[in-house]
Design a protein around this motif. Structure first.
Motif, mmCIF file in Angstrom:
data_model
loop_
_atom_site.group_PDB
_atom_site.id
_atom_site.type_symbol
_atom_site.label_atom_id
_atom_site.label_comp_id
_atom_site.label_asym_id
_atom_site.label_seq_id
_atom_site.Cartn_x
_atom_site.Cartn_y
_atom_site.Cartn_z
ATOM 1 N N LEU A 97 0.806 -1.219 0.000
ATOM 2 C CA LEU A 97 0.000 0.000 0.000
ATOM 3 C C LEU A 97 0.842 1.274 0.000
ATOM 4 O O LEU A 97 0.396 2.304 -0.512
ATOM 5 C CB LEU A 97 -0.932 0.007 1.226
ATOM 6 N N GLY A 98 2.043 1.234 0.571
ATOM 7 C CA GLY A 98 2.885 2.430 0.615
ATOM 8 C C GLY A 98 3.125 3.030 -0.762
ATOM 9 O O GLY A 98 2.803 4.209 -1.005
ATOM 10 N N PRO A 99 3.678 2.262 -1.709
ATOM 11 C CA PRO A 99 3.872 2.814 -3.061
ATOM 12 C C PRO A 99 2.561 3.174 -3.745
ATOM 13 O O PRO A 99 2.512 4.150 -4.504
ATOM 14 C CB PRO A 99 4.583 1.664 -3.799
ATOM 15 N N VAL A 100 1.516 2.406 -3.482
ATOM 16 C CA VAL A 100 0.214 2.714 -4.107
ATOM 17 C C VAL A 100 -0.304 4.069 -3.628
ATOM 18 O O VAL A 100 -0.775 4.890 -4.427
ATOM 19 C CB VAL A 100 -0.806 1.605 -3.789
ATOM 20 N N LEU A 101 -0.188 4.314 -2.326
ATOM 21 C CA LEU A 101 -0.643 5.600 -1.784
ATOM 22 C C LEU A 101 0.204 6.752 -2.305
ATOM 23 O O LEU A 101 -0.320 7.847 -2.559
ATOM 24 C CB LEU A 101 -0.603 5.552 -0.254
ATOM 25 N N ALA A 102 1.504 6.525 -2.441
ATOM 26 C CA ALA A 102 2.371 7.571 -2.997
ATOM 27 C C ALA A 102 1.956 7.891 -4.434
ATOM 28 O O ALA A 102 1.945 9.059 -4.848
ATOM 29 C CB ALA A 102 3.827 7.124 -2.940
ATOM 30 N N LEU A 103 1.605 6.861 -5.196
ATOM 31 C CA LEU A 103 1.141 7.081 -6.575
ATOM 32 C C LEU A 103 -0.182 7.839 -6.581
ATOM 33 O O LEU A 103 -0.372 8.759 -7.392
ATOM 34 C CB LEU A 103 0.986 5.726 -7.280
ATOM 35 N N PHE A 104 -1.095 7.470 -5.682
ATOM 36 C CA PHE A 104 -2.366 8.194 -5.586
ATOM 37 C C PHE A 104 -2.116 9.676 -5.269
ATOM 38 O O PHE A 104 -2.758 10.559 -5.839
ATOM 39 C CB PHE A 104 -3.236 7.584 -4.484
ATOM 40 N N ALA A 105 -1.201 9.939 -4.332
ATOM 41 C CA ALA A 105 -0.912 11.318 -3.943
ATOM 42 C C ALA A 105 -0.297 12.087 -5.106
ATOM 43 O O ALA A 105 -0.632 13.252 -5.345
ATOM 44 C CB ALA A 105 0.039 11.325 -2.743
ATOM 45 N N PHE A 106 0.598 11.431 -5.852
ATOM 46 C CA PHE A 106 1.237 12.086 -6.992
ATOM 47 C C PHE A 106 0.201 12.444 -8.058
ATOM 48 O O PHE A 106 0.164 13.577 -8.565
ATOM 49 C CB PHE A 106 2.304 11.151 -7.577
ATOM 50 N N LEU A 107 -0.657 11.483 -8.383
ATOM 51 C CA LEU A 107 -1.672 11.727 -9.415
ATOM 52 C C LEU A 107 -2.806 12.617 -8.911
ATOM 53 O O LEU A 107 -3.601 13.118 -9.710
ATOM 54 C CB LEU A 107 -2.243 10.392 -9.910
ATOM 55 N N GLY A 108 -2.879 12.801 -7.597
ATOM 56 C CA GLY A 108 -3.855 13.729 -7.046
ATOM 57 C C GLY A 108 -3.329 15.151 -6.956
ATOM 58 O O GLY A 108 -4.051 16.044 -6.520
ATOM 59 N N GLY A 109 -2.073 15.341 -7.342
ATOM 60 C CA GLY A 109 -1.501 16.685 -7.331
ATOM 61 C C GLY A 109 -1.037 17.152 -5.978
ATOM 62 O O GLY A 109 -0.858 18.363 -5.768
ATOM 63 N N LEU A 110 -0.804 16.233 -5.046
ATOM 64 C CA LEU A 110 -0.360 16.642 -3.716
ATOM 65 C C LEU A 110 1.125 16.981 -3.687
ATOM 66 O O LEU A 110 1.566 17.790 -2.873
ATOM 67 C CB LEU A 110 -0.658 15.526 -2.696
ATOM 68 N N PHE A 111 1.910 16.346 -4.536
ATOM 69 C CA PHE A 111 3.347 16.597 -4.567
ATOM 70 C C PHE A 111 3.729 17.587 -5.663
ATOM 71 O O PHE A 111 4.770 18.238 -5.589
ATOM 72 C CB PHE A 111 4.109 15.289 -4.798
#
Length: 269
Positions: free
Chosen positions: A190-204
């Motif tokens: 889940l760690g990498p999956v959540l990081a991908l979600f955050a990236f594609l959500g524009g958080l980073f």
């Protein structure tokens, strides 16, 4: 001819019905014990509370753009909201995913021998996940308030509440994944999956700085709608119907998946 049924001694004994406590066993004592158990998990605290604050200080403070105006606040305030949402997502997902560990240890199966109902058990997991999410949002906002983040008046609590309440989507996601993934590597997956979600959500990184392919793909990922809604009060623009639909659809998918896996799991007992 004699009837064996009437002459055989009766060995059956009436089994008393199990008394179900009020609310199925959902009570403050159980919540307190679950919360203490979660807070003793150092890895959960580090990833849920410390990491978002560290990211805020890294990307939101001491930069040339930190004090630049961004709608009804400054860039540091905008990044603070992003990191609070990221922390809430990590916290609620980790809280829900604890189901996987308890299933592997036989704890959830043992609890079914008690008067605690399955619905109350899931409700406790979701409430604890939301408490961790609230803690993450509060700590990140406190770090922002003491480090130059600026938002107009009521936008502080409005955006904080939206980030916290919206993280319910990921509490459902965590429970769903807790039933779906093996316990030994649930958070490693889940760690990498959540990081991908955050990236594609524009958080980073703002979505406007991504290519057209990523911008289109991002609209179909779980964090997109929530990020648009949480940042909307600062930008002054409405989140748009696509963002609202995105959140509702993913909440339905994750909650439906959690209920499906939960019923299959309880049917084995």
């Amino acid at each position: 001819m004699t009837s064996t049924a009437s002459s055989a001694p009766s060995t059956a004994r009436a089994v008393p019905e199990r008394t179900v406590p009020p609310l199925g066993g959902f009570n403050p004592t159980l919540l307190r014990l679950e919360l203490r158990r979660m807070l003793r998990n150092r890895r959960t605290v580090i990833f849920s509370v410390v990491l978002p604050v560290a990211f805020f200080f890294l990307f939101g403070t001491g930069q040339k753009y930190s004090n630049q105006s961004a709608g009804h606040g400054n860039v540091a305030g905008y990044i603070m909201i992003s990191m609070a949402l990221y922390g809430a997502m990590l916290s609620t997902t980790a809280g829900g995913a604890m189901v996987a560990v308890e299933r592997s240890q036989g704890w959830s199966r043992q609890l079914r021998l008690t008067p605690l109902t399955s619905t109350a058990y899931i409700a406790v997991k979701v409430v604890i996940a939301m408490v961790l999410g609230a803690l993450s949002v509060t700590v990140t906002y406190a770090a922002g308030a003491s480090s130059g983040a600026r938002l107009d008046g009521s936008l502080w609590w409005q955006t904080a509440m939206l980030a916290w309440l919206g993280s319910l989507v990921f509490a459902a996601f965590g429970v769903f994944m807790g039933y779906l993934l093996p316990s030994e590597n649930v958070m490693q997956i889940l760690g990498p999956v959540l990081a991908l979600f955050a990236f594609l959500g524009g958080l980073f990184m703002p979505l406007s700085q991504m290519g057209s392919v990523f911008q289109t793909l991002a609209k179909f990922t779980p964090m997109y709608g929530l990020s648009e809604i949480v940042h909307a009060p600062v930008s002054g623009d409405g989140p748009g119907w696509a963002a609202v639909v995105n959140v509702l659809v993913w909440l339905a998918v994750f909650a439906g998946g959690a209920v499906w896996r939960f019923r299959r799991d309880t049917a084995r007992v």
